[in-house]
Design a protein around this motif. Structure first.
Motif, PDB file in Angstrom:
ATOM      1  N   GLY A   1       0.815  -1.211   0.000  1.00  0.00           N
ATOM      2  CA  GLY A   1       0.000   0.000   0.000  1.00  0.00           C
ATOM      3  C   GLY A   1       0.849   1.262   0.000  1.00  0.00           C
ATOM      4  N   GLU A   2       1.902   1.271   0.808  1.00  0.00           N
ATOM      5  CA  GLU A   2       2.787   2.440   0.874  1.00  0.00           C
ATOM      6  C   GLU A   2       3.554   2.626  -0.430  1.00  0.00           C
ATOM      7  OE1 GLU A   2       5.060   1.687   4.426  1.00  0.00           O
ATOM      8  OE2 GLU A   2       3.392   2.289   5.730  1.00  0.00           O
ATOM      9  N   PHE A   3       3.933   1.523  -1.059  1.00  0.00           N
ATOM     10  CA  PHE A   3       4.611   1.588  -2.358  1.00  0.00           C
ATOM     11  C   PHE A   3       3.675   2.225  -3.383  1.00  0.00           C
ATOM     12  CE2 PHE A   3       5.831  -0.307  -6.444  1.00  0.00           C
ATOM     13  CZ  PHE A   3       7.194  -0.059  -6.465  1.00  0.00           C
ATOM     14  N   ALA A   4       2.424   1.768  -3.432  1.00  0.00           N
ATOM     15  CA  ALA A   4       1.443   2.323  -4.375  1.00  0.00           C
ATOM     16  C   ALA A   4       1.180   3.802  -4.086  1.00  0.00           C
ATOM     17  CB  ALA A   4       0.145   1.524  -4.308  1.00  0.00           C
ATOM     18  N   GLU A   5       1.082   4.170  -2.815  1.00  0.00           N
ATOM     19  CA  GLU A   5       0.872   5.584  -2.449  1.00  0.00           C
ATOM     20  C   GLU A   5       2.009   6.465  -2.938  1.00  0.00           C
ATOM     21  OE1 GLU A   5       0.088   6.759   1.625  1.00  0.00           O
ATOM     22  OE2 GLU A   5      -1.437   5.183   1.773  1.00  0.00           O
ATOM     23  N   ARG A   6       3.230   5.987  -2.773  1.00  0.00           N
ATOM     24  CA  ARG A   6       4.394   6.749  -3.221  1.00  0.00           C
ATOM     25  C   ARG A   6       4.349   6.965  -4.730  1.00  0.00           C
ATOM     26  NH1 ARG A   6       9.583   5.086  -4.528  1.00  0.00           N
ATOM     27  NH2 ARG A   6       9.227   3.016  -3.680  1.00  0.00           N
ATOM     28  N   LEU A   7       3.931   5.927  -5.462  1.00  0.00           N
ATOM     29  CA  LEU A   7       3.838   6.058  -6.915  1.00  0.00           C
ATOM     30  C   LEU A   7       2.666   6.945  -7.325  1.00  0.00           C
ATOM     31  CD1 LEU A   7       4.792   2.508  -8.195  1.00  0.00           C
ATOM     32  CD2 LEU A   7       6.234   4.498  -7.776  1.00  0.00           C
ATOM     33  N   GLN A   8       1.608   6.983  -6.528  1.00  0.00           N
ATOM     34  CA  GLN A   8       0.523   7.920  -6.795  1.00  0.00           C
ATOM     35  C   GLN A   8       1.043   9.341  -6.661  1.00  0.00           C
ATOM     36  OE1 GLN A   8      -2.406   6.560  -3.970  1.00  0.00           O
ATOM     37  NE2 GLN A   8      -3.473   5.319  -5.506  1.00  0.00           N
ATOM     38  N   ASP A   9       1.853   9.592  -5.653  1.00  0.00           N
ATOM     39  CA  ASP A   9       2.410  10.928  -5.429  1.00  0.00           C
ATOM     40  C   ASP A   9       3.315  11.380  -6.572  1.00  0.00           C
ATOM     41  OD1 ASP A   9       1.054  11.016  -3.010  1.00  0.00           O
ATOM     42  OD2 ASP A   9       2.827  10.563  -1.794  1.00  0.00           O
ATOM     43  N   THR A  10       4.028  10.442  -7.206  1.00  0.00           N
ATOM     44  CA  THR A  10       4.924  10.793  -8.318  1.00  0.00           C
ATOM     45  C   THR A  10       4.212  10.747  -9.666  1.00  0.00           C
ATOM     46  OG1 THR A  10       5.696   8.504  -8.656  1.00  0.00           O
ATOM     47  CG2 THR A  10       6.947   9.890  -7.084  1.00  0.00           C
ATOM     48  N   GLY A  11       2.948  10.310  -9.682  1.00  0.00           N
ATOM     49  CA  GLY A  11       2.194  10.210 -10.937  1.00  0.00           C
ATOM     50  C   GLY A  11       2.513   8.963 -11.740  1.00  0.00           C
ATOM     51  N   GLU A  12       3.197   7.984 -11.136  1.00  0.00           N
ATOM     52  CA  GLU A  12       3.598   6.771 -11.862  1.00  0.00           C
ATOM     53  C   GLU A  12       2.643   5.601 -11.644  1.00  0.00           C
ATOM     54  OE1 GLU A  12       8.383   7.001 -12.011  1.00  0.00           O
ATOM     55  OE2 GLU A  12       7.524   6.895  -9.996  1.00  0.00           O
ATOM     56  N   PHE A  13       1.701   5.718 -10.736  1.00  0.00           N
ATOM     57  CA  PHE A  13       0.772   4.631 -10.431  1.00  0.00           C
ATOM     58  C   PHE A  13      -0.420   4.700 -11.378  1.00  0.00           C
ATOM     59  CE2 PHE A  13      -2.958   2.939  -8.272  1.00  0.00           C
ATOM     60  CZ  PHE A  13      -2.501   1.713  -7.832  1.00  0.00           C
ATOM     61  N   VAL A  14      -0.796   3.562 -11.941  1.00  0.00           N
ATOM     62  CA  VAL A  14      -2.000   3.479 -12.774  1.00  0.00           C
ATOM     63  C   VAL A  14      -3.065   2.684 -12.040  1.00  0.00           C
ATOM     64  CG1 VAL A  14      -2.979   2.691 -14.963  1.00  0.00           C
ATOM     65  CG2 VAL A  14      -0.693   3.703 -14.922  1.00  0.00           C
ATOM     66  N   SER A  15      -2.770   1.427 -11.682  1.00  0.00           N
ATOM     67  CA  SER A  15      -3.731   0.599 -10.955  1.00  0.00           C
ATOM     68  C   SER A  15      -3.037  -0.640 -10.413  1.00  0.00           C
ATOM     69  CB  SER A  15      -4.910   0.199 -11.847  1.00  0.00           C
ATOM     70  OG  SER A  15      -4.458  -0.581 -12.939  1.00  0.00           O
ATOM     71  N   ALA A  16      -3.714  -1.306  -9.467  1.00  0.00           N
ATOM     72  CA  ALA A  16      -3.170  -2.523  -8.877  1.00  0.00           C
ATOM     73  C   ALA A  16      -4.293  -3.288  -8.194  1.00  0.00           C
ATOM     74  CB  ALA A  16      -2.084  -2.193  -7.854  1.00  0.00           C
ATOM     75  N   ASP A  17      -4.112  -4.582  -8.080  1.00  0.00           N
ATOM     76  CA  ASP A  17      -5.033  -5.434  -7.340  1.00  0.00           C
ATOM     77  C   ASP A  17      -4.347  -6.720  -6.955  1.00  0.00           C
ATOM     78  OD1 ASP A  17      -7.748  -4.644  -6.682  1.00  0.00           O
ATOM     79  OD2 ASP A  17      -8.047  -4.355  -8.825  1.00  0.00           O
ATOM     80  N   ALA A  18      -4.791  -7.278  -5.836  1.00  0.00           N
ATOM     81  CA  ALA A  18      -4.392  -8.627  -5.452  1.00  0.00           C
ATOM     82  C   ALA A  18      -5.437  -9.567  -6.045  1.00  0.00           C
ATOM     83  CB  ALA A  18      -4.362  -8.754  -3.930  1.00  0.00           C
ATOM     84  N   LEU A  19      -5.033 -10.787  -6.307  1.00  0.00           N
ATOM     85  CA  LEU A  19      -5.946 -11.768  -6.879  1.00  0.00           C
ATOM     86  C   LEU A  19      -6.171 -12.908  -5.898  1.00  0.00           C
ATOM     87  CD1 LEU A  19      -4.422 -11.937 -10.467  1.00  0.00           C
ATOM     88  CD2 LEU A  19      -6.458 -10.679  -9.739  1.00  0.00           C
ATOM     89  N   ALA A  20      -7.414 -13.377  -5.828  1.00  0.00           N
ATOM     90  CA  ALA A  20      -7.729 -14.538  -4.993  1.00  0.00           C
ATOM     91  C   ALA A  20      -7.102 -15.775  -5.638  1.00  0.00           C
ATOM     92  CB  ALA A  20      -9.239 -14.710  -4.881  1.00  0.00           C
ATOM     93  N   PRO A  21      -6.742 -16.774  -4.847  1.00  0.00           N
ATOM     94  CA  PRO A  21      -6.088 -17.953  -5.406  1.00  0.00           C
ATOM     95  C   PRO A  21      -7.000 -18.830  -6.266  1.00  0.00           C
ATOM     96  CG  PRO A  21      -6.369 -18.185  -3.038  1.00  0.00           C
ATOM     97  CD  PRO A  21      -6.802 -16.801  -3.391  1.00  0.00           C
ATOM     98  N   GLU A  22      -8.305 -18.761  -6.055  1.00  0.00           N
ATOM     99  CA  GLU A  22      -9.173 -19.610  -6.853  1.00  0.00           C
ATOM    100  C   GLU A  22      -9.540 -18.902  -8.156  1.00  0.00           C
ATOM    101  OE1 GLU A  22     -10.868 -17.173  -3.974  1.00  0.00           O
ATOM    102  OE2 GLU A  22     -10.063 -19.090  -3.375  1.00  0.00           O
ATOM    103  N   GLY A  23      -9.853 -19.678  -9.166  1.00  0.00           N
ATOM    104  CA  GLY A  23     -10.197 -19.110 -10.463  1.00  0.00           C
ATOM    105  C   GLY A  23     -10.854 -20.149 -11.352  1.00  0.00           C
ATOM    106  N   THR A  24     -11.161 -19.743 -12.553  1.00  0.00           N
ATOM    107  CA  THR A  24     -11.812 -20.605 -13.526  1.00  0.00           C
ATOM    108  C   THR A  24     -11.193 -20.365 -14.898  1.00  0.00           C
ATOM    109  OG1 THR A  24     -13.887 -20.418 -12.300  1.00  0.00           O
ATOM    110  CG2 THR A  24     -14.052 -21.181 -14.561  1.00  0.00           C
ATOM    111  N   TRP A  25     -10.969 -21.431 -15.643  1.00  0.00           N
ATOM    112  CA  TRP A  25     -10.530 -21.329 -17.030  1.00  0.00           C
ATOM    113  C   TRP A  25     -11.766 -21.363 -17.916  1.00  0.00           C
ATOM    114  CZ3 TRP A  25      -5.583 -20.395 -18.237  1.00  0.00           C
ATOM    115  CH2 TRP A  25      -4.602 -20.721 -17.304  1.00  0.00           C
ATOM    116  N   VAL A  26     -11.860 -20.447 -18.855  1.00  0.00           N
ATOM    117  CA  VAL A  26     -12.994 -20.376 -19.787  1.00  0.00           C
ATOM    118  C   VAL A  26     -12.424 -20.161 -21.180  1.00  0.00           C
ATOM    119  CG1 VAL A  26     -15.096 -19.106 -20.392  1.00  0.00           C
ATOM    120  CG2 VAL A  26     -14.390 -19.256 -18.002  1.00  0.00           C
ATOM    121  N   ARG A  27     -13.043 -20.794 -22.193  1.00  0.00           N
ATOM    122  CA  ARG A  27     -12.614 -20.552 -23.569  1.00  0.00           C
ATOM    123  C   ARG A  27     -13.799 -20.692 -24.511  1.00  0.00           C
ATOM    124  NH1 ARG A  27     -12.226 -24.844 -26.960  1.00  0.00           N
ATOM    125  NH2 ARG A  27     -12.237 -26.893 -25.995  1.00  0.00           N
TER     126      ARG A  27
END
Length: 135
Positions: A38-64
């Protein structure tokens, strides 16, 4: 300014500099790791270098698409696989060297015992326009 994706992978084996598997971390160790992110992302927001970020849950689904209507669905990915994509951050930086510098910093997020993880991050440029086809 070019954009880069920093993809966080957690592997079944511990990170090179931290010998404690992720499922053995204490709640305090997880909190320190999340706080660092969070602090890393905040620092990048302050410098204008942050666009977006998210953590991902371990479960998922393959679809095609299968061409038949309803797409086939398969369970996975599973946390017990060797490599699990745990999260991502997109940055907008001056150049590739800055992207490398920030990826190195993010790799030092604390793990068990507060020691830097030294985890591998996948760094990929975000495609800004389709590739040119030449004949």
């Amino acid at each position: 300014m070019p954009k880069y994706l920093m993809l966080k992978h957690y592997r079944g084996a511990p990170a090179p500099s931290n010998d404690v598997p992720l499922d053995k971390w204490t709640p305090e160790e997880w909190q320190a790791h999340v706080q660092f992110m969070g602090e890393f992302a905040e620092r990048l927001q302050d410098t204008g270098e942050f666009v977006s970020a998210d953590a991902l849950a371990p479960e998922g689904t393959w679809v095609r698409f299968d061409g038949e209507g309803k797409p086939p669905v398969t369970d996975g990915p599973f946390p017990e696989t060797k490599d699990l994509i745990a999260g991502w951050m997109i940055i907008d930086v001056a150049d590739y060297d800055r992207a490398l510098e920030l990826a190195g910093e993010l790799s030092a997020a604390p793990g068990a015992g507060g020691r830097p993880l030294g985890e591998w991050l996948e760094l990929r440029p975000v495609m800004s326009e389709p590739p040119t086809v030449t004949e």
